[in-house]
Design a protein around this motif. Structure first.
Motif, PDB file in Angstrom:
ATOM      1  N   MET A 270       0.832  -1.205   0.000  1.00  0.00           N
ATOM      2  CA  MET A 270       0.000   0.000   0.000  1.00  0.00           C
ATOM      3  C   MET A 270       0.866   1.255   0.000  1.00  0.00           C
TER       4      MET A 270
ATOM      5  N   SER B 243      -5.805  -7.083   0.440  1.00  0.00           N
ATOM      6  CA  SER B 243      -6.146  -7.047   1.860  1.00  0.00           C
ATOM      7  C   SER B 243      -6.962  -8.281   2.239  1.00  0.00           C
ATOM      8  N   TYR B 244      -7.858  -8.648   1.338  1.00  0.00           N
ATOM      9  CA  TYR B 244      -8.696  -9.806   1.636  1.00  0.00           C
ATOM     10  C   TYR B 244      -7.837 -11.062   1.758  1.00  0.00           C
TER      11      TYR B 244
ATOM     12  N   ILE C  40      -6.232  -3.350  -4.257  1.00  0.00           N
ATOM     13  CA  ILE C  40      -5.924  -3.200  -2.829  1.00  0.00           C
ATOM     14  C   ILE C  40      -6.872  -4.057  -1.989  1.00  0.00           C
ATOM     15  N   ALA C  41      -8.132  -4.041  -2.355  1.00  0.00           N
ATOM     16  CA  ALA C  41      -9.100  -4.821  -1.578  1.00  0.00           C
ATOM     17  C   ALA C  41      -8.791  -6.308  -1.676  1.00  0.00           C
TER      18      ALA C  41
ATOM     19  N   VAL D  37      -8.579   0.105  -6.501  1.00  0.00           N
ATOM     20  CA  VAL D  37      -9.345  -0.282  -5.316  1.00  0.00           C
ATOM     21  C   VAL D  37      -9.549  -1.784  -5.300  1.00  0.00           C
ATOM     22  N   ILE D  38      -9.866  -2.336  -6.454  1.00  0.00           N
ATOM     23  CA  ILE D  38     -10.076  -3.785  -6.499  1.00  0.00           C
ATOM     24  C   ILE D  38      -8.785  -4.514  -6.123  1.00  0.00           C
TER      25      ILE D  38
END
Ligand code: HEA
Ligand code: HEA
Ligand code: CUA
Ligand SMILES: [Cu+2]
Lengths: 303, 205, 561
Positions: free
Chosen positions: A49, A109-110, A105-106, A102-103
């Motif tokens: 990030m 993170s997921y 990073i998400a 965003v996809i």
């Protein structure tokens, strides 16, 4: 678009990427040494990030800086700039790119989160004490029985209870490379169980029992800090965490089991006594700290 | 956004100097603002409803010891009275539109009576209950919801009283009256809230 | 720019121009003029900014050393609670309401707000609850010491046992603040929807009005939830109900949901109007139209919508189930899309323009840069695994001061400098303004950047004492904090002396396009002698087109509208 422009843009993007990757490497150094298996996952995520964030930040500020330095109006230049009102292509690009980011990073993170729970359920909450919970699905160390320890939080002292040996302590001792299963309870207000070196944190909510699992991997002495504000002596609600080799840990358990109980560490209570005796600074009336619990092992005072 | 009814009565201004001509539709503004306010107000009730539902479904000992549940019969009568009053106030408004002031006053007072009866019934129910505000989550949410709603009914009746009194000022209601419209809208709002409340508290036991 | 001469709209009534020294008294009266109320809001809010800043100075004094030595712990806890409360409820909301009050009617071509008396009442509640909040320093037990979240059970503990205690007064003040904000929101929304001048369709309306409306809608749906939670907490505290008290079977986490359901969206109540300010200022000082005006305007409402479905990101560590963590992680991250649209649009507006770096532009640029930084740390926080580490550490404190000071407060300074000539009829001193900017920009970064490494190392927030390993970053932060305190002095000096004896300002000193710049500085009572008819989109820089129809055609458009 002409070739020179494309080359220029590519060069700028290259420099930006290099800086961002370097920032991503630096990011590891801003964090304390990772002392749990979970910490490794979180540090990688944070580094990713930082890389992406640096790219965006330096991209935006770099462009602005260029405008501000080289596109200034002359002192007596009263004219207007070109009346450009928009550009659909450009606007689409800068809507789609953040969506993709965003996809990305998400998803990253997921994945990190999912792996943390595969290593062991991050936390289990049961409403009201003593209700059955689903058996933890533990792939990594299914064979080894996790080490169960109870954590009791009260204003403003941590107490650790080792149910199998019947030991209490105000210093948390953990064996290295073993799965640890904590049962977190609070007697009064919400507290937060936080060990920065492990990158793990969980609120301790009165009226609930919260199971919390992780694996320490690095021997050493760390700090447990209360992370959820809990009143007057909140800042003093800290304890030491010692991660040691399994043999050292067993020895510690045996030594402690033999020790006679004595009042545990309780800096808040000590400070409160000063206040009662009017030796502290003037302040307002406070909730009284809980007296020191009787423990088998006290731990070394101070940081 | 048009300001037809006010402006059209004026001669078309040749040179608009003072601002007399573009007086906005103030009644319309008030009504619009009031609706915005009611929408916002409904979120408070919504929050209480959500709180109630969460407590009811997650709490371990929901009913205080010795309490079996709520009696439905009397509250049901109360409900019927309150809900019908929405129709009565509508009739009152119709009379006002037809400039029939006495018809308006008659049905308006009837609405007030029905509202007051509801409050009376609520008070009687409260007196008879075996639990209080501080008796667990059930007691807390029950009195919170009914009390907060009751406060609104009381406000509604008070507003109606004011509108009634103002109807005696000669010529005051000649052009219809936002106050009356707003009060009646408020009354319908209070009614709808009660229906949800009744279902949550009494039907879903 | 516009074909219409300014004189045609100027007032011909012989009345003392507002802002003249002899009429300063009206700022102390129950005026219903939106311009007076706007300035009243701004001045009162700024007073409380100084008060909140003063608390912060004491806090930074305490934190410059690891030990709890400057003040008692109860005092420190009261200070950060009151600092957060004052800054949010008595600085950001009122000052933004003041700006909106002043500008919205002027920008949309109205004579006043839709409900002038409601407007005044909403304003006068602000000093009332300000005094209530300050009075809590005098009650036994002192002010609330449970942080600005007032999480139970800490907020229910009430060690003195008094019925009138700091926490109860705090709740009362916050409730009154809510009432005032709802009154303001109803008024502003009604004004924007119903009072626009002829020809001013929504897509001819300045972005500032769009963002203000988007922000006020958040107040309308968010505040009631906070009110509900606060009422229940007050009952728990005073009459002993059990809503949030776990000792009596209550659920403390439910309060957290109520609280954040409002208090997350509230950050966009704070930020959206500042986005509006940026959107107004960049075109003026870059002499270019706002890039992608319609998209920028509409994205405000996308933010409003999304802001209502992300609140659980404040509760990732609160025993929140995994599905909720993942869901809210994702919704939170999506906010970067509409926000990014705005940021890139501003960059494109400035790009290739004729940039003029005077004080308002400097503050706007600084505010925007720090916003991007804060937005990126915000996205990091939104990532659950990262947040589990940095939640409730100084990393979060760093994040939100970059938005709350770095961009909201800086953006507000930009707005105040930009519209100062309009509001007072006087020019400010450019030199002092630049000095203010330099001090504030360095101070902000020195103050709040070191908080990020401290937080990553694991320093919890809300502590009066800390382990010595964090000392280095805290010394830096404290020095930066003091610098920020000093930076307000040139601002105060500038504002006061310019208002009294600054050079007289023309109607449109920045050659800006907008209805507010067509009337005199300061604008006459009731703003417009004739309500103008708008014929063009805002921000027509470089286009050489009239903004409003010539006066003669007024009748025609009137009949058409
Ligand atoms: C004005 C105030 C404001 C604003 C605008 C924001 C904006 C954001 N905030 Fe912040 N926040 C606060 C004020 C604010 N915040 C406060 C006061 C707290 C703490 C309260 C307390 O605990 O006391 C807090 C706390 C807070 C938390 C909780 C942390 C914790 O307690 O553990 C989180 C977690 O998700 C978060 C996230 C975000 C995000 C994702 C945004 C986003 O809106 C940011 C979006 C912007 C950008 C991303 C930059 C621009 C975009 C681009 C350039 C496009 C490209 C970018 C990407 C694809 C990433 N904030
Ligand atoms: C808009 C909001 C806003 C603003 C502008 C600020 C501004 C500042 N804040 Fe902020 N802060 C918050 C909102 C804000 N803060 C919130 C919401 C919290 C969380 C609270 C909580 O945890 O509950 C917080 C918490 C917080 C903390 C963490 C406390 C803790 O967790 O222990 C710290 C620590 O350094 C801090 C410092 C500062 C500093 C140094 C400034 C500086 O920018 C201030 C600069 C100073 C001035 C501008 C004033 C100058 C005045 C004088 C020189 C004297 C004149 C005095 C009088 C006339 C009386 N703040
Ligand atoms: Cu102990 Cu929070
Ligand atoms: Cu948030």
């Amino acid at each position: 678009m002409n070739i020179r422009l494309i080359l220029k843009l590519a060069a700028v993007a290259g420099v930006l990427t290099a800086i961002s990757l370097w920032m991503g490497r630096l990011a590891y150094r801003w964090l304390p040494a990772p002392a749990s298996a979970e910490a490794l996952l979180i540090d990688d995520l944070f580094s990713l990030m930082t890389t992406l964030g640096s790219f965006i930040f330096f991209g935006v500020t770099g462009t602005l800086l260029y405008s501000v330095l080289f596109q200034r109006a002359g002192k007596y230049d009263e004219s207007d700039g070109p009346p450009i009102e928009g550009n659909v292509t450009l606007e689409t690009v800068w809507t789609v790119i953040p969506i993709l980011l965003v996809i990305w990073i998400a998803a990253a993170s997921y994945r990190a989160y999912d792996q943390m729970s595969v290593l062991g359920p991050m936390e289990h909450i049961h409403m009201g004490l003593g209700q059955a919970i689903a058996a933890p699905l533990d792939l990594a160390q299914a064979s080894a029985q996790p080490e169960s320890i109870e954590v009791h939080a009260r204003q403003w002292v941590w107490e650790f209870y080792y149910p199998e040996q019947g030991i209490t302590s105000t210093e948390l001792h953990l064996p290295r490379d073993r799965r640890i299963k904590l049962a977190l309870t609070s007697e009064d207000v919400v507290h937060g169980f936080y060990i920065p070196a492990f990158r793990l944190k969980q609120d301790v909510i009165p009226g609930r029992a919260i199971d919390f699992e992780f694996t320490p991997i690095l021997e050493g002495k760390y700090r447990l800090r209360d992370s959820q504000y809990s009143g007057t002596y909140f800042a003093a609600m800290q304890a030491d965490v010692v991660v040691e080799s399994p043999t050292a840990y067993e020895q510690w358990l045996q030594r402690s089991a033999a020790a006679t109980p004595q009042p545990g560490l309780n800096p808040a209570y000590a400070e409160y006594q000063l206040k009662v005796e009017n030796r502290g600074r003037p302040g307002w009336k406070t909730v009284e700290p809980a007296p020191s619990p009787l423990v088998n092992y006290v731990g070394s005072a101070g940081a | 956004m048009s300001s037809v009814n006010l402006d059209s009565s004026l001669p078309a201004p040749a040179v608009v100097t003072a601002h007399g001509a573009e007086h906005h539709d103030e009644a319309g503004n008030s009504m619009f603002g009031f609706i915005v306010f009611l929408l916002s107000e409904s979120v408070i009730f919504l929050s209480f409803f959500v709180g109630y539902a969460v407590y009811k479904t997650t709490s371990l000992d929901w009913l205080p010891p010795g309490v079996a549940g709520l009696e439905v019969r009397d509250p049901l009568i109360n409900t019927i009275v309150l809900v019908s009053s929405s129709f009565v106030i509508y009739i009152a408004e119709r009379f006002l539109k037809k400039q029939n002031l006495w018809g308006f006053r008659l049905f308006w007072v009837l609405t007030m009576a029905m509202g007051s009866y509801f409050l009376y019934g609520q008070a009687v129910e409260w007196m008879g209950l075996p639990f209080g505000f501080t008796d667990g989550l059930f007691g807390g949410t029950f009195y919170l919801l009914t009390g907060f709603h009751g406060l609104h009914v009381m406000t509604g009746v008070l507003l109606q009283g004011i509108m009634l009194a103002r109807s005696f000022i000669p010529g005051n209601y000649d052009n219809g009256e936002v106050g009356v419209m707003a009060t009646s809208l408020f009354w319908h709002f209070v009614d709808v809230i009660w229906i949800v409340l009744f279902i949550l508290l009494y039907v879903w036991q | 720019m516009t074909n219409i001469s300014v004189d045609a709209l100027a007032p011909d009534r012989a009345q003392p121009s507002p802002g003249e020294p002899e009429s300063w008294r009206r700022f102390f009266t129950f005026s219903t003029d939106h311009k007076v109320i706007g300035i009243q809001y701004i001045v009162v809010a700024f007073f409380f900014f100084l008060v909140g800043g003063f608390f912060a100075m004491v806090m930074r004094g305490e934190l410059i050393t690891p030990e709890a030595d400057l003040v008692d712990r109860t005092v420190y806890n009261a200070l950060f609670t009151m600092h957060g409360t004052v800054m949010l409820f008595l600085w950001t909301f009122p000052v933004l309401n003041g700006l909106a009050n002043y500008l919205v009617p002027l920008m949309i071509g109205a004579r006043d707000m839709a409900f002038p008396r409601l407007n005044a009442a909403a304003f006068w509640l602000v000093p009332v609850f300000g005094v209530i909040l300050m009075a809590s320093f005098l009650v036994p037990g002192g002010p609330s010491q449970s942080g600005w979240w007032a999480y139970p059970p800490v907020s229910l503990q009430n060690p003195t046992g008094n019925l009138i205690n700091g926490q109860a007064l705090w709740l009362l003040a916050v409730a009154l603040s809510g009432v005032s904000s709802i009154m303001g929101a109803v008024n502003i929304v009604t004004t924007i929807v119903r009072m626009r001048a002829p020809g001013m369709t929504f897509f001819k309306m300045p972005v500032f009005c769009w963002t203000v409306m988007a922000a006020q809608i958040i107040q309308l749906f968010g505040l009631p939830a906070l009110t509900a939670g606060a009422v229940m907490l007050l009952f728990d505290l005073t009459v002993g109900t059990s809503f949030f008290d776990p000792a009596k079977g209550g659920d403390p986490v439910l309060y957290q949901h109520f609280f954040w359901f409002y208090s997350h969206p509230a950050v966009y109540v704070i930020m959206l109007p500042i986005f509006g300010v940026f959107s107004e200022l960049f075109p003026v000082y870059a002499r270019k139209p706002l890039f992608g005006y319609k998209v920028v305007a509409v994205s405000s409402f996308i933010i409003t919508g999304l802001s209502g479905i992300v609140w659980v990101h404040h509760m990732f560590a609160s025993g929140t189930p995994s599905w909720m963590r993942m869901l809210f992680m994702f919704t939170t991250m999506t906010i970067s899309v509409p926000t990014g649209i705005k940021v890139f649009a501003w960059v494109a507006t400035i790009w290739g323009g004729k940039v003029r770096l005077n004080t308002p532009m400097l503050f706007a640029l600084g505010g925007m840069i720090m916003f991007v930084f804060a937005g990126i740390t915000g996205i990091m926080l939104a990532s659950t695994p990262v947040d589990i580490h940095v939640n409730n550490t100084y990393f979060v404190v760093g994040h939100f001061h970059y938005v709350l000071y770095g961009s909201m407060t800086m953006g507000m300074f930009a707005a105040l400098y930009h519209w100062f000539p309009k509001m007072t009829g006087r020019m400010y001193y450019e030199g002092l303004g630049k000095l203010h900017f330099v001090l504030a920009f360095i101070g902000t970064n020195l103050n709040f950047l070191p908080m990020h490494p401290a937080g990553l190392m694991g320093m919890p927030r809300r502590v009066a004492s800390y382990d010595p390993e964090f000392a280095f970053w805290n010394v830096l932060a404290s020095l930066g904090g003091f610098l920020l305190g000093v930076s307000t002095l040139p601002f105060l000096l500038n504002m006061i002396s310019s208002w009294i004896q600054g050079e007289k300002a023309p109607a449109n000193p920045w050659r800006a396009i907008g209805l507010e710049w067509l009337v005199a500085s300061p604008p006459p009572h009731e703003n417009f002698d004739v309500i103008p008819t708008v014929v063009a989109e805002p921000y027509g820089y470089g286009k050489n087109e009239p903004l409003i129809a010539p006066l003669g055609s007024m009748e025609l458009t009137r009949e058409l509208s």
